[in-house]
Design a protein around this motif. Structure first.
Motif, PDB file in Angstrom:
ATOM      1  N   GLY A 156       0.898  -1.106   0.081  1.00 18.46           N
ATOM      2  CA  GLY A 156      -0.022  -0.107  -0.029  1.00 18.46           C
ATOM      3  C   GLY A 156       0.789   1.236  -0.160  1.00 18.46           C
ATOM      4  O   GLY A 156       0.317   2.462   0.487  1.00 18.46           O
ATOM      5  N   VAL A 157       2.139   1.264  -0.523  1.00 13.16           N
ATOM      6  CA  VAL A 157       2.970   2.490  -0.674  1.00 13.16           C
ATOM      7  C   VAL A 157       3.091   2.777  -1.868  1.00 13.16           C
ATOM      8  O   VAL A 157       3.472   2.053  -2.797  1.00 13.16           O
ATOM      9  N   ARG A 158       3.161   4.174  -2.117  1.00 10.30           N
ATOM     10  CA  ARG A 158       3.354   4.519  -3.635  1.00 10.30           C
ATOM     11  C   ARG A 158       4.812   5.077  -3.686  1.00 10.30           C
ATOM     12  O   ARG A 158       5.125   5.615  -2.761  1.00 10.30           O
ATOM     13  N   SER A 159       5.024   5.471  -4.689  1.00 13.97           N
ATOM     14  CA  SER A 159       6.340   6.090  -5.167  1.00 13.97           C
ATOM     15  C   SER A 159       6.294   7.056  -6.214  1.00 13.97           C
ATOM     16  O   SER A 159       5.976   6.686  -7.343  1.00 13.97           O
ATOM     17  N   GLY A 160       6.378   8.381  -5.897  1.00 17.08           N
ATOM     18  CA  GLY A 160       6.230   9.343  -6.910  1.00 17.08           C
ATOM     19  C   GLY A 160       4.767   9.712  -7.133  1.00 17.08           C
ATOM     20  O   GLY A 160       3.954   9.598  -6.339  1.00 17.08           O
ATOM     21  N   HIS A 161       4.409   9.976  -8.446  1.00 17.98           N
ATOM     22  CA  HIS A 161       3.059  10.196  -8.631  1.00 17.98           C
ATOM     23  C   HIS A 161       2.164   9.172  -9.325  1.00 17.98           C
ATOM     24  O   HIS A 161       1.021   9.162  -9.419  1.00 17.98           O
ATOM     25  N   THR A 162       2.946   8.111  -9.605  1.00 18.18           N
ATOM     26  CA  THR A 162       2.250   7.000 -10.151  1.00 18.18           C
ATOM     27  C   THR A 162       2.701   5.718  -9.424  1.00 18.18           C
ATOM     28  O   THR A 162       3.634   5.607  -9.040  1.00 18.18           O
ATOM     29  N   SER A 163       1.717   4.920  -9.374  1.00 16.62           N
ATOM     30  CA  SER A 163       2.128   3.338  -8.639  1.00 16.62           C
ATOM     31  C   SER A 163       1.072   2.392  -9.253  1.00 16.62           C
ATOM     32  O   SER A 163       0.217   2.603  -9.864  1.00 16.62           O
ATOM     33  N   VAL A 164       1.813   1.098  -9.184  1.00 14.88           N
ATOM     34  CA  VAL A 164       1.028  -0.024  -9.640  1.00 14.88           C
ATOM     35  C   VAL A 164       0.833  -1.146  -8.494  1.00 14.88           C
ATOM     36  O   VAL A 164       1.685  -1.003  -7.700  1.00 14.88           O
ATOM     37  N   SER A 165      -0.267  -1.750  -8.589  1.00 19.96           N
ATOM     38  CA  SER A 165      -0.234  -3.051  -7.312  1.00 19.96           C
ATOM     39  C   SER A 165       0.309  -4.198  -8.223  1.00 19.96           C
ATOM     40  O   SER A 165      -0.206  -4.333  -9.435  1.00 19.96           O
TER      41      SER A 165
ATOM     42  N   LYS B  32       0.479  12.240 -19.049  1.00 20.21           N
ATOM     43  CA  LYS B  32       1.072  13.439 -18.027  1.00 20.21           C
ATOM     44  C   LYS B  32      -0.029  13.890 -17.143  1.00 20.21           C
ATOM     45  O   LYS B  32       0.339  14.224 -15.915  1.00 20.21           O
ATOM     46  N   ARG B  33      -1.016  14.078 -17.568  1.00 22.39           N
ATOM     47  CA  ARG B  33      -2.299  14.709 -16.900  1.00 22.39           C
ATOM     48  C   ARG B  33      -3.625  14.541 -17.107  1.00 22.39           C
ATOM     49  O   ARG B  33      -3.847  14.230 -18.453  1.00 22.39           O
TER      50      ARG B  33
ATOM     51  N   ASN C 213      -1.380  12.193 -10.841  1.00 27.77           N
ATOM     52  CA  ASN C 213      -1.232  11.429  -9.571  1.00 27.77           C
ATOM     53  C   ASN C 213      -2.354   9.893 -10.137  1.00 27.77           C
ATOM     54  O   ASN C 213      -3.461   9.973  -9.772  1.00 27.77           O
ATOM     55  N   PHE C 214      -1.723   8.873 -10.429  1.00 33.35           N
ATOM     56  CA  PHE C 214      -2.505   7.647 -11.149  1.00 33.35           C
ATOM     57  C   PHE C 214      -2.192   6.560 -10.576  1.00 33.35           C
ATOM     58  O   PHE C 214      -1.094   6.329  -9.613  1.00 33.35           O
ATOM     59  N   ARG C 215      -2.964   5.457 -10.425  1.00 35.20           N
ATOM     60  CA  ARG C 215      -2.798   3.853 -10.064  1.00 35.20           C
ATOM     61  C   ARG C 215      -3.167   2.993 -11.133  1.00 35.20           C
ATOM     62  O   ARG C 215      -4.105   3.367 -12.009  1.00 35.20           O
ATOM     63  N   SER C 216      -2.640   1.938 -11.058  1.00 33.24           N
ATOM     64  CA  SER C 216      -3.213   0.811 -11.968  1.00 33.24           C
ATOM     65  C   SER C 216      -2.394  -0.446 -11.580  1.00 33.24           C
ATOM     66  O   SER C 216      -2.007  -0.267 -10.238  1.00 33.24           O
ATOM     67  N   VAL C 217      -2.491  -1.369 -12.369  1.00 31.09           N
ATOM     68  CA  VAL C 217      -2.097  -2.781 -11.808  1.00 31.09           C
ATOM     69  C   VAL C 217      -0.945  -3.500 -12.899  1.00 31.09           C
ATOM     70  O   VAL C 217      -1.148  -2.993 -14.215  1.00 31.09           O
TER      71      VAL C 217
END
Length: 321
Positions: free
Chosen positions: A9-18, A167-168, A189-193
């Motif tokens: 459950g920790v993100r790095s920077g502006h985007t992260s993936v699970s 980008k945004r 600031n985005f998320r995906s897998v």
């Protein structure tokens, strides 16, 4: 960019993936052990007994572009002629694009400033190569919106500099043409897998947008849950979003019974078009609205969305928090 596991459950920077792709099979097709995530409805209008939205006063013919747009404090940017973000990853229609089957049953929503319509957001997406696209997203919490994975991360475009995280995204809740009743917020600031970002697997095509504000406290949000195969095929699906084949920035709704499901997808003959990538597929239970899938693809006889199974639910809950 660091890739984290579902548990971290920790993100790095502006985007992260699970690291989704190895969840146990016994999570699929079974009801969630905890109650579904609840929505926040504010001044919600009651739904109909058949599981569809109440739509008095809305136009239901194909030629229904004469809706009056009220003056608003905020004015949307021009986006006529922009293409659906799905084309960036999958090419031009008819390749896996959302589809109208037979007569167009979509209904234009004019009172987008009330719940549940204000939960659905028009998106203006700027890709890594500065190309611009349209899509749809929906609130699941104060600062979190769900959408398709291909809305936030482009795969296999074949265009130099375009693939990867966008980008945004400019998020416009309850947009009605040029009118923005709740203004707009821009996020990077985005998320995906990993099933999507690494593999481009349509079974994992979902993602999230994290806002720098708590605008969702004003608009409200949809609940979401994990439901059995039997529950889903007995349900009516509802979809509202921002298709590119209609007047710029207008919201359109349709509903129909769920046609079929498999372990990762939900299929339905609900009319959609390019630009509605990322829309919620939701059911109405005792007057409350719960998303069951994230709309992403078209087909010859049915359209489809990424099913909310237990692992998807867990990520959504983490992203909402």
């Amino acid at each position: 960019m660091a890739i984290h596991t579902e548990e971290a459950g920790v993100r790095s920077g502006h985007t992260s993936v699970s690291n989704l792709g190895e969840e146990s099979a016994d999570a699929v097709g079974k009801p969630v052990s905890a109650p579904p995530s609840e929505g926040k409805d504010g001044d919600a209008k009651p739904a109909r007994a058949d599981g569809t939205e109440t739509l008095e006063g809305h136009r239901h013919s194909v030629n229904k572009f004469a809706e009056t747009v009220q003056a608003a404090q905020f004015v949307a940017p021009p986006d006529r002629g922009l293409r659906d973000i799905g084309e960036a990853s999958f090419g031009t229609p008819p390749s896996r694009q959302e589809t109208v089957h037979g007569p167009d049953d979509r209904i234009q929503i004019s009172n987008t400033n009330v719940y549940p319509w204000r939960v659905h957001c028009s998106l203006l997406i700027t890709a890594a190569d500065n190309s611009t696209w349209i899509g749809t997203a929906w609130f699941i919490g104060p600062h979190t919106l769900m959408t398709a994975g291909h809305v936030v991360h482009i795969k296999n475009s074949g265009v130099p500099g375009r693939d990867g995280w966008v980008k945004r995204i400019q998020v416009m809740p309850g947009r009605n043409g040029a009118s923005l009743p709740y203004g707009s917020v821009t996020s990077s600031n985005f998320r995906s897998v990993t099933g999507w970002t690494n593999s481009g697997d349509e079974n994992y095509d979902y993602g999230a947008i994290i806002l720098p504000t708590d605008l969702g406290n004003t608009t409200g949000w949809l609940g979401f849950g994990v439901y059995s195969d039997a529950d889903l095929v007995a349900s009516t699906g509802n979809i509202s979003g921002y298709p590119g084949d209609k007047p710029s920035g207008t919201q359109w709704y349709d509903s129909r019974k769920i046609a079929s499901v498999n372990s990762r997808k939900v299929y339905y003959d609900i009319d959609t078009a390019g630009g509605q990538s990322g829309s919620a597929v939701y059911r109405i239970v005792n007057g409350a609205r719960y998303a069951v899938a994230i709309h992403a693809y078209g087909g010859a006889t049915t359209n489809s969305g990424t099913r909310i199974v237990q692992a998807v639910y867990n990520n959504m809950a983490a992203w909402k928090a």
